[in-house]
Design an enzyme around this catalytic site. Structure first.
Site, PDB file in Angstrom:
ATOM      1  CB  ALA A  11      -0.912   0.019   1.228  1.00 41.75           C
ATOM      2  CB  SER A  12       1.262   4.121  -2.263  1.00 43.12           C
ATOM      3  OG  SER A  12       0.014   4.775  -2.262  1.00 43.12           O
ATOM      4  CB  THR A  13       2.549   7.168   1.866  1.00 38.81           C
ATOM      5  OG1 THR A  13       2.740   7.905   0.641  1.00 38.81           O
ATOM      6  CG2 THR A  13       3.854   6.508   2.254  1.00 38.81           C
ATOM      7  CE  LYS A  14       0.379  10.972  -3.135  1.00 38.34           C
ATOM      8  NZ  LYS A  14       0.382  11.528  -4.503  1.00 38.34           N
ATOM      9  CD  GLU A  15      -2.908   3.201  -3.648  1.00 40.63           C
ATOM     10  OE1 GLU A  15      -3.439   3.325  -4.749  1.00 40.63           O
ATOM     11  OE2 GLU A  15      -1.950   2.434  -3.430  1.00 40.63           O
TER      12      GLU A  15
END
Length: 206
Positions: A11-15
């Site tokens: 998971a990216s830091t935005k997700e």
């Protein structure tokens, strides 16, 4: 030798969807009567090949082991050159990639006869390449639209840059003050460990 199944969550830091994705993989494993030997979880961009947990998974996996992901784009949003490097490494190790959004890969969970296995490997490899290319295109299109939106906002004097999530930052600090670890806070809020660390360090500097 019994093949092992390794689950990969990115998971990216935005997700903040790692918890949901984990539930999906657990449900799939239950349905297929398989055991997930180990989870590899990280917060990194799918457009980057520098992903320590994914590379660690590939390193420990043996020929015939399964790399289980929720979606192909969790594995790759890489450009063509980097995807070729990653897929070649996976193939060299003899790892079978199974993705929930790639039905043709589900048959790789079960060991069949040599002919069937080779046919399914070939089909799955082709489908993986196609979905990886689509994931990269979606990523590139989204980045282009974001850049266009920022340019338009700047031209209109409306661009203010990325704003901090003040309420979430306050919650992180309260949880830290209560003695919770970064891991506990991550699991409670879904916020990336890097964000938790940054917020905590900023508070300590005040």
């Amino acid at each position: 030798m019994t093949s092992r199944v390794y689950a990969y969550l990115r998971a990216s830091t935005k997700e903040q969807d790692a918890a949901r994705a984990k539930s999906e993989l657990e449900a799939f494993a239950h349905e297929k009567s398989i055991t997930i030997a180990k989870w590899f979880i990280e917060n990194e961009s799918g457009a980057s090949l520098a992903r320590p947990e994914l590379l660690r998974l590939i390193d420990v996996a043996q020929p015939g082991d399964v790399l289980l992901v929720e979606q192909v784009d969790r594995l790759s949003r890489l450009n063509a050159e980097d995807w070729e490097k990653l897929s070649s490494l996976i193939k060299f190790k003899g790892i079978r990639v199974v993705a929930l959004d790639l039905p043709t890969s589900h048959m790789l969970i079960q060991n069949g006869d040599e002919f069937t296995s080779r046919m399914m490997d070939a089909l799955n490899s082709m489908m993986l390449d196609m979905l990886a290319a689509i994931a990269r295109k979606d990523y590139s299109d989204r980045k282009r639209r974001q850049a266009q939106g920022i340019s338009k906002a700047k031209a209109e004097g409306k661009f203010r840059g990325r704003q901090s999530d003040t309420e979430m930052h306050k919650r992180i600090l309260k949880l830290r003050a209560a003695g919770m670890s970064y891991t506990d806070i991550h699991e409670t809020t879904g916020v990336a460990r890097s964000t938790i660390s940054r917020v905590t360090k900023l508070q300590n500097q005040i």
